[in-house]
Design a protein around this motif. Structure first.
Motif, short mmCIF file in Angstrom:
data_model
loop_
_atom_site.label_atom_id
_atom_site.label_comp_id
_atom_site.label_asym_id
_atom_site.label_seq_id
_atom_site.Cartn_x
_atom_site.Cartn_y
_atom_site.Cartn_z
N LEU A 105 5.27 -2.46 3.71
CA LEU A 105 3.81 -1.67 3.99
C LEU A 105 3.75 -1.14 2.29
CD1 LEU A 105 3.66 -0.86 7.05
CD2 LEU A 105 2.27 -2.11 6.16
N GLY A 106 4.98 -0.83 1.34
CA GLY A 106 4.97 0.28 0.21
C GLY A 106 3.92 -0.92 -0.57
N VAL A 107 4.22 -1.63 -0.52
CA VAL A 107 4.13 -2.13 -1.61
C VAL A 107 2.64 -3.21 -1.84
CG1 VAL A 107 4.38 -4.87 -2.88
CG2 VAL A 107 6.02 -3.51 -2.03
N HIS A 108 2.53 -3.64 -0.34
CA HIS A 108 0.41 -3.59 -0.03
C HIS A 108 0.11 -2.55 -0.14
CE1 HIS A 108 -2.85 -4.31 2.58
NE2 HIS A 108 -2.36 -5.21 1.92
N VAL A 109 0.27 -0.91 0.16
CA VAL A 109 -0.99 -0.18 -0.09
C VAL A 109 -0.87 0.06 -1.28
CG1 VAL A 109 0.74 1.57 -0.33
CG2 VAL A 109 -1.46 2.10 0.89
N VAL A 110 0.00 0.22 -2.24
CA VAL A 110 0.44 -0.02 -3.64
C VAL A 110 -1.22 -0.74 -3.93
CG1 VAL A 110 0.70 -0.31 -6.48
CG2 VAL A 110 2.31 1.69 -4.21
N ASP A 111 -1.17 -2.27 -3.91
CA ASP A 111 -1.88 -3.36 -4.26
C ASP A 111 -3.21 -3.26 -3.69
OD1 ASP A 111 0.82 -4.35 -5.22
OD2 ASP A 111 0.53 -6.71 -4.02
N MET A 112 -3.51 -2.58 -2.40
CA MET A 112 -4.86 -2.69 -2.36
C MET A 112 -5.40 -1.29 -3.16
SD MET A 112 -5.83 -4.90 -0.04
CE MET A 112 -5.00 -5.68 -0.91
N LEU A 113 -5.03 -0.13 -3.64
CA LEU A 113 -5.23 0.78 -4.11
C LEU A 113 -5.45 0.28 -5.25
CD1 LEU A 113 -5.77 3.73 -4.65
CD2 LEU A 113 -3.53 4.87 -5.17
#
Length: 191
Positions: A105-113
């Motif tokens: 989730l920490g990787v994904h949220v940054v990727d989505m931003l």
């Protein structure tokens, strides 16, 4: 930051990018993005495929997808969140295998931003980031790209980071950490 907080941030990032995806005009689908050599349509397909691959490790597969990646984005993103809410302490990421859910989730949220930034600059649109969101995610972006991260370098998800610039906003710093030029423009891409 605990799992519940990361899920809330991820839901926020997906809602923001989902709004932007719904407004992409047909004429822009073939426009280049700062994300590798992908067009907007290819970037959307990539996100949909990765979200759905993870969701299918927890939920039954979807019956079918449309031919337009914009039409599938919100539905597949909702499945991603539902899967991550149900998965527990680890989630299976095809083809990598089980990984800690909090880390994913920490990787994904940054990727989505950052993918939201990709879309904004490809569309010549102003990126509006809710107050404080980029500042909250900057430490995660730093952790995701720290030396030794499996996400960096050859075979990793990210290109070499752009040099830090004290004049950068938090959003520009995140973009630079993930290997994108914060000053990218479609005109530079054509050169």
């Amino acid at each position: 930051m605990d799992l519940a907080a990361r899920l809330r941030l991820d839901a926020t990032a997906l809602a923001l990018i989902g709004h932007d995806v719904a407004l992409i005009p047909d004429s822009a689908l073939s426009s280049p993005t700062p994300c590798g050599s992908w067009t907007i349509a290819e970037l959307l397909r990539h996100m949909n495929e990765r979200h759905d691959a993870v969701a299918q490790t927890v939920l039954p597969p979807l019956d079918q997808n449309s031919d337009d990646p914009r039409d599938d984005f919100a539905r597949i993103a909702a499945r991603w969140l539902a899967a991550l809410e149900r998965t527990g302490p680890t989630v299976t990421i095809p083809p990598t295998g089980p990984l800690p859910t909090e880390w994913v989730l920490g990787v994904h949220v940054v990727d989505m931003l950052v993918h939201r930034w990709d879309l904004a600059v490809a569309l010549h649109a102003t990126l509006v980031v809710p107050a404080g969101l980029a500042e909250v995610l900057l430490p995660l972006a730093r952790a995701n790209t720290a030396p030794g991260s499996p996400l960096n370098g050859p075979g990793g998800a990210y290109h070499q980071p752009f040099p830090a610039d004290p004049a950068n906003t938090a959003m520009d710093s995140i973009v630079a950490l993930l290997g994108r030029n914060p000053r990218w423009s479609p005109q530079e891409h054509r050169r």
